[in-house]
Design an enzyme around this catalytic site. Structure first.
Site, PDB file in Angstrom:
ATOM      1  CB  CYS A  49      -0.958  -0.011   1.183  1.00 34.25           C
ATOM      2  SG  CYS A  49      -2.033  -1.453   1.174  1.00 34.25           S
ATOM      3  CG  HIS A  78      -1.631   4.313   5.508  1.00 39.83           C
ATOM      4  ND1 HIS A  78      -1.618   4.150   4.134  1.00 39.83           N
ATOM      5  CD2 HIS A  78      -1.853   3.072   6.017  1.00 39.83           C
ATOM      6  CE1 HIS A  78      -1.805   2.870   3.830  1.00 39.83           C
ATOM      7  NE2 HIS A  78      -1.958   2.205   4.965  1.00 39.83           N
ATOM      8  CD  GLU A  83      -1.079   7.421   9.686  1.00 41.89           C
ATOM      9  OE1 GLU A  83      -0.677   8.245   8.835  1.00 41.89           O
ATOM     10  OE2 GLU A  83      -2.043   6.658   9.500  1.00 41.89           O
ATOM     11  CE  LYS A 127      -5.292   4.404   2.650  1.00 43.89           C
ATOM     12  NZ  LYS A 127      -4.393   5.534   3.002  1.00 43.89           N
ATOM     13  CG  HIS A 141      -6.522   0.888   1.715  1.00 47.03           C
ATOM     14  ND1 HIS A 141      -5.624   1.579   0.945  1.00 47.03           N
ATOM     15  CD2 HIS A 141      -5.777   0.114   2.567  1.00 47.03           C
ATOM     16  CE1 HIS A 141      -4.390   1.247   1.304  1.00 47.03           C
ATOM     17  NE2 HIS A 141      -4.469   0.372   2.292  1.00 47.03           N
ATOM     18  CG  PHE A 165      -0.062  -6.075   4.167  1.00 47.50           C
ATOM     19  CD1 PHE A 165      -0.530  -5.273   5.191  1.00 47.50           C
ATOM     20  CD2 PHE A 165      -0.951  -6.980   3.588  1.00 47.50           C
ATOM     21  CE1 PHE A 165      -1.838  -5.359   5.638  1.00 47.50           C
ATOM     22  CE2 PHE A 165      -2.264  -7.082   4.027  1.00 47.50           C
ATOM     23  CZ  PHE A 165      -2.706  -6.273   5.051  1.00 47.50           C
TER      24      PHE A 165
END
Length: 412
Positions: A163, A303, A314, A334, A339, A400
């Site tokens: 991502c 994010h 985050e 998002k 996403h 990831f």
């Protein structure tokens, strides 16, 4: 080193298929999440997504483009065409070797792979594989076909950092231009992950929201009741250009890339570091690369995917880096777009740039009660957009494998 600016933008997404439409829906907080219609989702834990339903690719691409490319490449081509036209540069007025393409994707031609193998399994013999099966599935093919379609003969490759893929691509493009290896680079990311195998896999990871009764309110970053992200799809594209080259041809300049950095969590294959160690260092290094202090950033596009672990780590990281910056506002868009995986950084780059050009911090929608573990003092813009002067914006993407990609945009 040379300065690098943004002279063109393009987008394809459920939130909008032009930059104007996309930005308007972002600012208004209009979620496009709806029940999935691409396949029958009744046997899946998650039965909704931010699915593109109002795009007729035959109106944008010719028959051969469609025949030879996966949906993720088609999205990339359409968004690239927008961005190139927006930028207004003419390839026949410069060396084609001075124009490159660097493009990111998390999954590439996942839908083609799934569909082709299903057909093969049903038929049981090799001729059931389409002759374009391999080219359509390759992760580099969006970059390759953009290059072929528009005649760009400079550097050309793809980035894959889950991502964070689009931010990695933007970062690489930024570096190649500022070190004099290209005049213009078309960059961004694309993914088309709304398929049975993809959605089923993310369900197995417990990454997706299962709020089937209320899809539009399912993505709720930083909220105490967040339960996973809403899958989205599409592409975002930026045209990056060497500043003096853009200035000489009278190009419209949206913003400048100030700096960028990438780090790794080295922690877990899917989870972010709980204290945000990699994210903290990534943001600090991006600031250092840009020659800016934490106090110089007015906006962070987080994010924040609406997962229990990721949002909290985050939030801690942003708070640690920007402690004492009372002019900093944060939003998680998002919640509106879903996403877009490998395209997330590209569409959020557009959000960050528009925040600068329009003086608007877009809202985080659906967040009703902020998780009490989110550090106090973090100014998250909720429900309604905030009008404010934005001189510099920082955009986070995490993938990831522990990939952290951070890009900073600033006024020219």
């Amino acid at each position: 080193m040379k300065r690098v600016v943004v002279t063109g933008m393009g987008v394809v997404s459920a939130t909008g298929n032009t930059v104007a439409e996309f930005w308007n829906n972002i600012v208004e907080g209009n979620s496009p999440a709806t029940p999935i219609t691409r396949y029958n989702p009744e046997n899946f834990k998650t039965q909704f997504a931010a699915q593109i339903t109002n795009l007729n690719v035959t109106q944008h691409l010719d028959r051969n483009d469609i025949k030879r490319s996966d949906l993720y490449t088609q999205y990339a081509l359409i968004a690239a065409k927008q961005a190139i036209e927006d930028s207004g540069f003419e390839i026949n007025q410069m060396s084609p070797f001075d124009v490159g393409v660097i493009f990111g994707s998390a999954q590439g031609g996942f839908e083609t792979f799934e569909q082709q193998y299903r057909e093969f399994a049903a038929g049981g013999f090799e001729p059931h594989f389409n002759p374009f099966f391999i080219p359509k599935t390759l992760l580099n093919m969006a970059a390759g076909i953009i290059s072929i379609k528009f005649g760009f003969m400079g550097l050309n490759f793809s980035t894959a950092s889950a991502c964070a893929s689009a931010n990695t691509a933007i970062m690489d493009a930024f570096n190649y231009i500022r070190f004099g290896k290209a005049k213009i680079i078309v960059t961004g990311g694309s993914d088309a992950p709304i398929s049975e195998a993809s959605m089923g896999g993310y369900n197995s990871l417990k990454a997706l929201s299962t709020r089937n009764h209320d899809p539009k309110a399912a993505s709720r970053p930083f909220d105490v009741e967040r339960d996973g992200f809403v899958m989205g799809e599409g592409a975002g594209v930026l045209v990056l250009e060497e500043y003096e080259h853009a200035k000489a041809r009278g190009a419209h300049i949206y913003a400048e890339i100030g700096g960028a950095a990438m780090t790794s969590d080295a922690y877990h294959i899917t989870a972010t570091h709980p204290e945000g160690k990699g994210a903290i260092e990534g943001m600090k290094r991006a600031l250092d690369d840009a020659g800016l202090n934490a106090a110089d950033i007015n906006y962070v596009n987080a994010h924040a995917t609406s997962t229990p672990v990721g949002d909290l780590s985050e939030a801690k990281a942003i708070s640690a880096v920007f402690e004492g910056n009372n002019d900093l506002h944060v939003s998680a868009t998002k919640s509106v777009t879903g996403h877009l995986l490998g395209a997330a950084g590209a569409v959020e780059a557009i959000v960050s740039i528009k925040a600068i050009t329009d003086g608007i911090v877009p809202p985080t929608i659906n967040t009703e009660t902020i998780d009490p573990e989110v550090p106090a003092g973090l100014q998250i813009v909720i429900k309604e957009a905030l009008k404010k002067n934005v001189n510099a914006a920082l955009s986070n993407t995490f993938g990831f494998g522990g990939h952290n990609g951070v890009v900073i945009f600033k006024k020219v």
